[in-house]
Design a protein around this motif. Sequence first.
Motif, short mmCIF file in Angstrom:
data_model
loop_
_atom_site.label_atom_id
_atom_site.label_comp_id
_atom_site.label_asym_id
_atom_site.label_seq_id
_atom_site.Cartn_x
_atom_site.Cartn_y
_atom_site.Cartn_z
N VAL A 195 14.79 6.67 -10.77
CA VAL A 195 14.30 5.66 -9.82
C VAL A 195 14.67 6.09 -8.40
O VAL A 195 15.84 6.36 -8.12
CB VAL A 195 14.94 4.27 -10.08
CG1 VAL A 195 14.27 3.20 -9.21
CG2 VAL A 195 14.91 3.89 -11.55
N LEU A 196 13.68 6.15 -7.54
CA LEU A 196 13.92 6.42 -6.12
C LEU A 196 13.80 5.12 -5.35
O LEU A 196 12.75 4.47 -5.39
CB LEU A 196 12.89 7.41 -5.57
CG LEU A 196 12.77 8.78 -6.23
CD1 LEU A 196 11.71 9.62 -5.51
CD2 LEU A 196 14.12 9.50 -6.21
N VAL A 197 14.87 4.75 -4.66
CA VAL A 197 14.80 3.63 -3.72
C VAL A 197 14.37 4.21 -2.37
O VAL A 197 14.90 5.23 -1.95
CB VAL A 197 16.17 2.93 -3.57
CG1 VAL A 197 16.11 1.83 -2.50
CG2 VAL A 197 16.64 2.37 -4.91
N ALA A 198 13.43 3.55 -1.73
CA ALA A 198 13.03 4.02 -0.40
C ALA A 198 12.66 2.83 0.46
O ALA A 198 11.79 2.02 0.08
CB ALA A 198 11.85 4.99 -0.50
N GLY A 199 13.35 2.70 1.58
CA GLY A 199 13.08 1.61 2.52
C GLY A 199 12.23 2.09 3.66
O GLY A 199 11.00 1.93 3.67
N SER A 200 12.88 2.76 4.63
CA SER A 200 12.15 3.18 5.82
C SER A 200 11.03 4.15 5.50
O SER A 200 9.98 4.12 6.14
CB SER A 200 13.11 3.76 6.85
OG SER A 200 14.00 4.67 6.26
N ALA A 201 11.23 5.01 4.49
CA ALA A 201 10.18 6.00 4.17
C ALA A 201 8.87 5.31 3.82
O ALA A 201 7.78 5.80 4.16
CB ALA A 201 10.62 6.90 3.02
N ILE A 202 8.97 4.16 3.14
CA ILE A 202 7.74 3.46 2.74
C ILE A 202 7.28 2.50 3.85
O ILE A 202 6.15 2.58 4.32
CB ILE A 202 7.94 2.72 1.41
CG1 ILE A 202 8.13 3.75 0.27
CG2 ILE A 202 6.75 1.78 1.12
CD1 ILE A 202 8.52 3.15 -1.07
N PHE A 203 8.19 1.62 4.28
CA PHE A 203 7.75 0.55 5.17
C PHE A 203 7.47 1.04 6.60
O PHE A 203 6.81 0.33 7.37
CB PHE A 203 8.74 -0.62 5.16
CG PHE A 203 8.66 -1.42 3.89
CD1 PHE A 203 7.61 -2.30 3.67
CD2 PHE A 203 9.61 -1.28 2.89
CE1 PHE A 203 7.51 -3.04 2.50
CE2 PHE A 203 9.54 -2.01 1.71
CZ PHE A 203 8.47 -2.90 1.52
N SER A 204 7.96 2.23 6.96
CA SER A 204 7.61 2.75 8.28
C SER A 204 6.39 3.67 8.21
O SER A 204 6.01 4.26 9.22
CB SER A 204 8.78 3.55 8.87
OG SER A 204 9.91 2.73 8.97
N SER A 205 5.84 3.82 7.03
CA SER A 205 4.69 4.72 6.92
C SER A 205 3.40 3.91 7.09
O SER A 205 3.37 2.72 6.78
CB SER A 205 4.70 5.43 5.56
OG SER A 205 4.30 4.55 4.52
N PRO A 206 2.35 4.57 7.56
CA PRO A 206 1.10 3.83 7.79
C PRO A 206 0.38 3.48 6.49
O PRO A 206 -0.44 2.58 6.47
CB PRO A 206 0.26 4.82 8.63
CG PRO A 206 0.86 6.16 8.38
CD PRO A 206 2.30 5.96 8.02
N ASP A 207 0.67 4.22 5.41
CA ASP A 207 -0.07 4.03 4.17
C ASP A 207 0.93 3.99 3.01
O ASP A 207 1.38 5.03 2.52
CB ASP A 207 -1.06 5.20 4.02
CG ASP A 207 -1.95 5.06 2.79
OD1 ASP A 207 -1.58 4.30 1.86
OD2 ASP A 207 -3.00 5.72 2.75
N TYR A 208 1.29 2.76 2.59
CA TYR A 208 2.33 2.61 1.56
C TYR A 208 1.92 3.32 0.27
O TYR A 208 2.75 3.96 -0.39
CB TYR A 208 2.60 1.13 1.26
CG TYR A 208 3.10 0.29 2.42
CD1 TYR A 208 3.49 0.86 3.62
CD2 TYR A 208 3.18 -1.09 2.28
CE1 TYR A 208 3.95 0.06 4.67
CE2 TYR A 208 3.65 -1.90 3.33
CZ TYR A 208 4.02 -1.31 4.52
OH TYR A 208 4.47 -2.09 5.56
N ALA A 209 0.64 3.19 -0.11
CA ALA A 209 0.19 3.77 -1.38
C ALA A 209 0.32 5.30 -1.35
O ALA A 209 0.76 5.92 -2.33
CB ALA A 209 -1.25 3.37 -1.67
N ALA A 210 -0.05 5.89 -0.22
CA ALA A 210 0.03 7.35 -0.10
C ALA A 210 1.48 7.81 -0.17
O ALA A 210 1.81 8.83 -0.80
CB ALA A 210 -0.62 7.81 1.20
N THR A 211 2.37 7.06 0.47
CA THR A 211 3.79 7.45 0.47
C THR A 211 4.37 7.34 -0.94
O THR A 211 5.07 8.24 -1.41
CB THR A 211 4.57 6.57 1.46
OG1 THR A 211 3.95 6.68 2.74
CG2 THR A 211 6.03 6.99 1.56
N ILE A 212 4.06 6.23 -1.60
CA ILE A 212 4.57 6.05 -2.97
C ILE A 212 3.99 7.14 -3.88
O ILE A 212 4.72 7.74 -4.69
CB ILE A 212 4.24 4.62 -3.48
CG1 ILE A 212 5.11 3.61 -2.71
CG2 ILE A 212 4.45 4.51 -4.99
CD1 ILE A 212 4.76 2.15 -2.96
#
Length: 233
Positions: A195-212
């Motif tokens: 399991v990877l926890v990611a806060g800023s990497a996801i919520f600061s990105s313009p496209d949550y789906a692409a980041t995930i």
Amino acid sequence: MARPIFIAPSILASDFARLADEVAAVERAGADFLHIDVMDGHFVPNLTIGPPIVAALRKVTKLPLDVHLMITNADAFIAEFAEAGADYLTVHVEACPHLHRTVQAIKERGVKAGVTLNPATSLSTIEEILPEVDLVLIMSVNPGFGGQKFITSCLQKTASARAMIDRIGSRALLEVDGGVKIDNAAQVLAAGADVLVAGSAIFSSPDYAATIAAMRAAGQPSSTTPQRVSAHR
Ligand code: DX5
Ligand code: ZN
């Protein structure tokens, strides 16, 4: 067979004024868990959220709620977080002198029990409790704040935790939290994280789906870095 990879966005980095929308957005974007950071201004130097917010989130998402308790007196709050709808309650070994009792109390409430360690805490502190837990969380930053830099030595610790879990045939999930980004996800997964926890990497990105999706893809064999971290325990 490849292990499944789970992505757990940490809402600490979300826009709290639009919390329900943010949660719906990561759910649509393919998140597997919702990571909720509970801080008490005592165990860690920050204050965040408590059981009422967990209960409110329970009503607006189907995602499992992965509640990370960074609080001094976890025992006093287990019942409230369980009633609020937490699926996982993860406690810090540094804050729980009677860790076995705490883990049992979580499980007696029908909640999955996790244990976690700060970067400077030895893995040996969870050796005895490991057969009892559903999740092991390796902190890869000193807890308290989002947006910190990943501490590289935690890769080796993750690999050692993977080896410990596998050695006893535990089905506990291995989670890594803090400074996880698209560009280090491959290394964290190669070290054995589930399991990877990611806060800023996801919520600061313009496209949550692409980041995930990019984080998940980092677990495919072609993406892993050649210098695989190996366990030496
Ligand atoms: C830190 C928290 C983390 C944090 C992760 O104390 O436990 O869950 O929100 O945030 P990022 O991914 O931004 O490091
Ligand atoms: Zn966390």
